[in-house]
Motif scaffolding. Sequence first.
Motif, PDB file in Angstrom:
ATOM      1  N   VAL A 217      -6.672   6.174  -8.453  1.00  8.58           N
ATOM      2  CA  VAL A 217      -6.959   7.533  -8.300  1.00  8.58           C
ATOM      3  C   VAL A 217      -8.254   7.679  -8.904  1.00  8.58           C
TER       4      VAL A 217
ATOM      5  N   CYS B 294      -0.940  -0.107  -7.639  1.00 10.35           N
ATOM      6  CA  CYS B 294      -1.929   0.889  -8.306  1.00 10.35           C
ATOM      7  C   CYS B 294      -2.286   0.412  -9.849  1.00 10.35           C
TER       8      CYS B 294
ATOM      9  N   GLY C  75       3.580   6.394 -19.000  1.00 13.53           N
ATOM     10  CA  GLY C  75       2.257   7.228 -19.242  1.00 13.53           C
ATOM     11  C   GLY C  75       1.849   8.028 -17.978  1.00 13.53           C
ATOM     12  N   SER C  76       2.320   7.561 -16.750  1.00 13.86           N
ATOM     13  CA  SER C  76       1.882   8.209 -15.436  1.00 13.86           C
ATOM     14  C   SER C  76       3.010   9.307 -15.411  1.00 13.86           C
TER      15      SER C  76
HETATM   16  N1  LIG Z   1      -6.538   6.751 -12.199  1.00 16.85           N
HETATM   17  C1  LIG Z   1      -5.438   6.016 -11.864  1.00 16.85           C
HETATM   18  O1  LIG Z   1      -5.169   5.508 -10.749  1.00 16.85           O
HETATM   19  C2  LIG Z   1      -4.427   5.476 -12.947  1.00 16.85           C
HETATM   20  C3  LIG Z   1      -3.739   4.483 -13.039  1.00 16.85           C
HETATM   21  C4  LIG Z   1      -2.933   4.122 -14.123  1.00 16.85           C
HETATM   22  C5  LIG Z   1      -2.552   5.016 -14.942  1.00 16.85           C
HETATM   23  N2  LIG Z   1      -3.444   6.264 -15.062  1.00 16.85           N
HETATM   24  C6  LIG Z   1      -3.437   7.059 -16.081  1.00 16.85           C
HETATM   25  O2  LIG Z   1      -3.594   6.544 -17.309  1.00 16.85           O
HETATM   26  C7  LIG Z   1      -2.686   6.888 -18.500  1.00 16.85           C
HETATM   27  C8  LIG Z   1      -2.271   6.081 -19.385  1.00 16.85           C
HETATM   28  O3  LIG Z   1      -1.062   5.364 -18.604  1.00 16.85           O
HETATM   29  P1  LIG Z   1      -0.279   4.300 -19.151  1.00 16.85           P
HETATM   30  O4  LIG Z   1       0.799   3.985 -18.098  1.00 16.85           O
HETATM   31  O5  LIG Z   1      -1.125   3.420 -19.701  1.00 16.85           O
HETATM   32  O6  LIG Z   1       0.588   4.977 -20.332  1.00 16.85           O
HETATM   33  P2  LIG Z   1       1.003   4.464 -21.758  1.00 16.85           P
HETATM   34  O7  LIG Z   1       1.737   3.102 -21.530  1.00 16.85           O
HETATM   35  O8  LIG Z   1       2.053   5.722 -22.270  1.00 16.85           O
HETATM   36  O9  LIG Z   1      -0.186   4.305 -22.848  1.00 16.85           O
HETATM   37  C9  LIG Z   1      -0.826   5.224 -23.211  1.00 16.85           C
HETATM   38  C10 LIG Z   1      -2.088   4.732 -24.352  1.00 16.85           C
HETATM   39  O10 LIG Z   1      -2.373   6.092 -24.574  1.00 16.85           O
HETATM   40  C11 LIG Z   1      -2.681   6.093 -26.155  1.00 16.85           C
HETATM   41  N3  LIG Z   1      -2.756   7.570 -26.486  1.00 16.85           N
HETATM   42  C12 LIG Z   1      -1.869   8.577 -25.930  1.00 16.85           C
HETATM   43  N4  LIG Z   1      -2.213   9.750 -26.204  1.00 16.85           N
HETATM   44  C13 LIG Z   1      -3.275   9.368 -27.275  1.00 16.85           C
HETATM   45  C14 LIG Z   1      -3.829  10.410 -28.138  1.00 16.85           C
HETATM   46  N5  LIG Z   1      -3.566  11.647 -28.482  1.00 16.85           N
HETATM   47  N6  LIG Z   1      -4.766   9.799 -29.240  1.00 16.85           N
HETATM   48  C15 LIG Z   1      -4.968   8.336 -29.027  1.00 16.85           C
HETATM   49  N7  LIG Z   1      -4.110   7.542 -28.044  1.00 16.85           N
HETATM   50  C16 LIG Z   1      -3.403   8.108 -27.321  1.00 16.85           C
HETATM   51  C17 LIG Z   1      -1.241   5.416 -26.330  1.00 16.85           C
HETATM   52  O11 LIG Z   1      -1.321   4.962 -27.791  1.00 16.85           O
HETATM   53  P3  LIG Z   1       0.028   5.186 -28.582  1.00 16.85           P
HETATM   54  O12 LIG Z   1       0.843   4.153 -28.067  1.00 16.85           O
HETATM   55  O13 LIG Z   1      -0.391   5.184 -29.948  1.00 16.85           O
HETATM   56  O14 LIG Z   1       0.818   6.279 -28.285  1.00 16.85           O
HETATM   57  C18 LIG Z   1      -1.261   4.294 -25.398  1.00 16.85           C
HETATM   58  O15 LIG Z   1      -1.891   3.325 -26.030  1.00 16.85           O
HETATM   59  C19 LIG Z   1      -1.731   7.931 -17.871  1.00 16.85           C
HETATM   60  O16 LIG Z   1      -2.502   9.402 -18.045  1.00 16.85           O
HETATM   61  C20 LIG Z   1      -1.733   7.521 -16.216  1.00 16.85           C
HETATM   62  O17 LIG Z   1      -1.469   8.701 -15.220  1.00 16.85           O
HETATM   63  C21 LIG Z   1      -4.291   6.413 -13.998  1.00 16.85           C
END
Ligand SMILES: NC(=O)c1ccc[n+]([C@@H]2O[C@H](COP(=O)([O-])OP(=O)(O)OC[C@H]3O[C@@H](n4cnc5c(N)ncnc54)[C@H](OP(=O)(O)O)[C@@H]3O)[C@@H](O)[C@H]2O)c1
Length: 402
Positions: free
Chosen positions: A139, A337, A181-182
């Motif tokens: 996305v 994705c 995270g998503s």
């Molecule tokens: N555009 C796209 O196609 C696409 C594809 C994949 C993912 N995404 C998006 O990417 C994001 C991450 O997804 P994910 O699956 O990797 O999630 P995740 O496994 O929960 O990882 C999130 C990461 O962000 C860090 N984080 C969260 N809040 C923070 C803050 N306030 N300050 C500093 N670090 C913070 C977390 O650190 P901690 O462990 O310390 O909490 C962790 O390292 C989501 O919003 C998801 O929707 C988008």
Amino acid sequence: MTPRVLLYGATGYSGRLIAEEAARRWGNMASPTRSAQLVLGARNATELGRLCRKLKLEGLELALDNRTTVVRALSGFQLVINAAGPFALTAERLAKSALDARCHYVDITGETDVYRRLDDLGFIAYQRRLVVVCGAGEVSAASDVLVDGALQELKRKGNLNPSEVGAIRIAVPRLEAQSRGSARTAIRWVREQVPVARASSADPKQPYARLQHVPIGQLERSFDFGGKKGRCIASGVALIDVMSAMRTARRREVVARTIEVYMAMNAVERSSYQWAAIASPWLNLPLPLRWSEMLADQLPEGPSPRERERDRHTVLLEIEDARLQTVIDWQLDTPNCYDFTARSVVAVAKRILCATADEIDASLRGWRTPAELLDAQALLEASPNDEMPYPFTDSSLTRRKG
Ligand SMILES: NC(=O)c1ccc[n+]([C@@H]2O[C@H](COP(=O)([O-])OP(=O)(O)OC[C@H]3O[C@@H](n4cnc5c(N)ncnc54)[C@H](OP(=O)(O)O)[C@@H]3O)[C@@H](O)[C@H]2O)c1
């Protein structure tokens, strides 16, 4: 000098996939042939240390609370990739700090409110000869490249009056398995109305489509996803693809009357989505919000490699002319994705790092959509027997029309 790249949020599910992909593409610290020096950043030192040891990469423990600290930390880097979501909590702070530290910024957000807020930074980035790319993940990178390629092709073949396109519609399936995270991000997502772009022919001074919002559930349409999925009903959703398509249409000087983004949902999912939207003022009170976040915390961190292999992704693009005749009906099938996201963000970052100062000055500085850094022509020109160009490796494009 080898450029230094910080991958922030490296300890998250998507961050780890990006780190592995970047290490594969760029070489790790131990490799003499590396093309960029990747440094992993996160606020959780224990997790970060573990990942750095595994990938043999340098780490940077960094919380985003203090802007001065963040600017200082970023000042030794040429580019920062932000994979720390929900991006509503990280993107603005990191992007502003990156620009202050004279560092390019790329993220993988899909959140429309974040995109709108960061959008204002484009002018500052332009003045400072820096590049900002929001949404370099599946996305909206995949749809943006399709829209860009299709508009160029229609114009070249003279198959379309560029000042009058009826509609650009993008549709994606719902993810079978999503990361924690998503899921956390989606909790915020249901409270938003659906952004759509509409152009008003009544105002000739403003020919390009402008952003409007429609209530959740108002837009429904069926799309042919091909294969086993076949024709599915999809509901209009708040994804940033609509914003990148708006910018790309404008860059290609194409006036589209409407631009919409849909996600396939079955009847239960559609009604749950509508009920969640109705209940969203209540769901966003502190207690229910905490409760839904606790539910998200119980989910697995993300799909397993086997699930990712099984759950490939699809992006559909339909373009209609002014008489509402379909002129483009394309289906792009990509790897999962999360795998595609890792590849596309690495490809976008690499393109920025490889650009000369003159190229940045002439055509890349400021706010850019992913299609401006990924090569739509290479995707469209690849014959079915050729290997698709990176990051579209293992993808296939089916042109049902156009
Ligand atoms: N555009 C796209 O196609 C696409 C594809 C994949 C993912 N995404 C998006 O990417 C994001 C991450 O997804 P994910 O699956 O990797 O999630 P995740 O496994 O929960 O990882 C999130 C990461 O962000 C860090 N984080 C969260 N809040 C923070 C803050 N306030 N300050 C500093 N670090 C913070 C977390 O650190 P901690 O462990 O310390 O909490 C962790 O390292 C989501 O919003 C998801 O929707 C988008």
